[in-house]
Motif scaffolding. Structure first.
Motif, PDB file in Angstrom:
ATOM      1  N   HIS A  87      14.518 146.491  31.118  1.00 43.06           N
ATOM      2  CA  HIS A  87      13.699 145.284  31.188  1.00 43.06           C
ATOM      3  C   HIS A  87      14.526 144.033  30.895  1.00 43.06           C
ATOM      4  N   TRP A  98      10.983 127.705  32.666  1.00 44.83           N
ATOM      5  CA  TRP A  98      10.173 128.303  33.720  1.00 44.83           C
ATOM      6  C   TRP A  98       9.509 127.245  34.606  1.00 44.83           C
ATOM      7  N   LYS A 141       1.198 132.597  33.426  1.00 43.74           N
ATOM      8  CA  LYS A 141       2.533 132.377  33.983  1.00 43.74           C
ATOM      9  C   LYS A 141       3.628 133.149  33.257  1.00 43.74           C
ATOM     10  N   GLY A 142       3.321 133.732  32.118  1.00 49.17           N
ATOM     11  CA  GLY A 142       4.334 134.492  31.409  1.00 49.17           C
ATOM     12  C   GLY A 142       3.922 134.749  29.967  1.00 49.17           C
ATOM     13  N   GLN A 150       6.181 144.343  34.075  1.00 46.08           N
ATOM     14  CA  GLN A 150       7.201 144.325  35.124  1.00 46.08           C
ATOM     15  C   GLN A 150       6.579 144.627  36.474  1.00 46.08           C
ATOM     16  N   PHE A 168      14.463 139.951  29.740  1.00 41.98           N
ATOM     17  CA  PHE A 168      13.769 138.868  29.055  1.00 41.98           C
ATOM     18  C   PHE A 168      14.620 137.603  29.182  1.00 41.98           C
ATOM     19  N   GLY A 175       4.811 141.703  37.801  1.00 41.97           N
ATOM     20  CA  GLY A 175       5.641 140.524  38.035  1.00 41.97           C
ATOM     21  C   GLY A 175       5.459 139.421  37.008  1.00 41.97           C
ATOM     22  N   VAL A 176       5.075 139.784  35.781  1.00 41.47           N
ATOM     23  CA  VAL A 176       4.858 138.788  34.726  1.00 41.47           C
ATOM     24  C   VAL A 176       6.185 138.500  34.024  1.00 41.47           C
ATOM     25  N   ARG A 177       6.566 137.232  33.964  1.00 40.84           N
ATOM     26  CA  ARG A 177       7.793 136.857  33.284  1.00 40.84           C
ATOM     27  C   ARG A 177       7.658 137.063  31.777  1.00 40.84           C
ATOM     28  N   ARG A 178       8.773 137.440  31.159  1.00 38.33           N
ATOM     29  CA  ARG A 178       8.787 137.705  29.724  1.00 38.33           C
ATOM     30  C   ARG A 178       9.984 137.018  29.083  1.00 38.33           C
ATOM     31  N   ALA A 179       9.756 136.485  27.895  1.00 42.34           N
ATOM     32  CA  ALA A 179      10.817 135.843  27.121  1.00 42.34           C
ATOM     33  C   ALA A 179      10.660 136.244  25.668  1.00 42.34           C
TER      34      ALA A 179
END
Length: 245
Positions: A137, A166, A31-32, A109, A139, A112-116
């Motif tokens: 990008h 999220w 999920k990320g 990106q 975050f 479509g992988v979420r990043r934090a």
């Protein structure tokens, strides 16, 4: 005392991000990904920590942030924090991106992988790195040591906060924490995330640590790993969490 029933075998797995295979995935979906900053997105600047401890008059065995929080007055804490920030501001002028950084972020990106981000830095060096090397990008969220109400790593609070932002129901169990320190591995593991250690000349002893699921030498090694399905290197027994945040 915990009984055997309180433990479960864990080998962290995620389904391949490459969905061209028509067979339904048997592993959970990723999920990320949460990233540390210093030593992970940029090359390590370990000299900073010696300068910080010298400025504060503390030994190598003392955690810098814990020392600042333990000072008796708000004025003392502010003065110590400002000394640390001055060293970080100087160091950020010499930040260099990790090999494979942009390649990995472009891939994530595209998939479509979420990043934090979850870092013990304060906000300015983080912003400097993003503006200079990752301007294309996004975050969200970005957790720093100044984020209100959250203890810094190794506490899992920052990673759990990201999972909540999220809207993930099972703590951070569908996330990966990527970092270069024991604080990163412990925070990720305790939050329920899979952990990836980015190896350098100083952290090889963490390869076999129980909180480390996988090791890489370059960030872009994660591309093939995620494309074909993440599989942790260890199967281990660990305490079953009693709460689901």
């Amino acid at each position: 005392m915990a009984s055997l029933d309180d433990y479960t075998l864990r080998q962290r797995r995620f389904a391949p991000l490459n969905t061209s295979n028509n067979n339904p995935p048997t592993a959970p979906q990723l999920k990320g990904i949460v990233f540390d900053v210093d030593g992970t997105l940029c090359l390590p600047q370990n000299y900073m920590f010696g300068e910080m401890r010298a400025a504060l008059g503390i030994s190598k065995s003392v955690d810098i942030l814990h020392h600042i929080r333990s000072l008796a007055t708000a004025q003392e804490q502010l003065e110590a924090s400002n000394k640390i920030k001055a060293i970080e501001r100087e160091a950020m002028q010499h930040q260099e991106p990790q090999p494979g950084l942009v390649e990995l972020m472009d891939y994530l990106q595209g998939r479509g992988v979420r990043r934090a981000l979850c870092t013990r830095n304060f906000e300015k060096p983080v912003t400097n790195l993003l503006q200079n090397h990752l301007y294309a990008h996004v975050f969200v969220p970005i957790i720093t040591r100044e984020t209100p109400g959250l203890l810094p790593k190794p506490d899992p609070a920052g990673i759990l906060h990201i999972a909540k932002e999220w809207s993930l129901a099972n703590r951070a169990e569908n996330l990966i924490m990527v970092g270069d320190s024991i604080d990163d591995m412990t925070a990720g593991h305790t939050a329920g995330a899979a952990t990836v250690l980015l190896l350098n000349d100083h952290n090889g002893h963490l390869k076999e640590h129980m909180h480390t699921d996988l090791c890489i030498e370059r960030l872009d090694e994660l591309i093939n790993i995620l494309e074909n399905g993440f599989v942790g290197e260890k199967t281990r027994a660990e305490l079953v969490p009693t709460d689901k945040v």
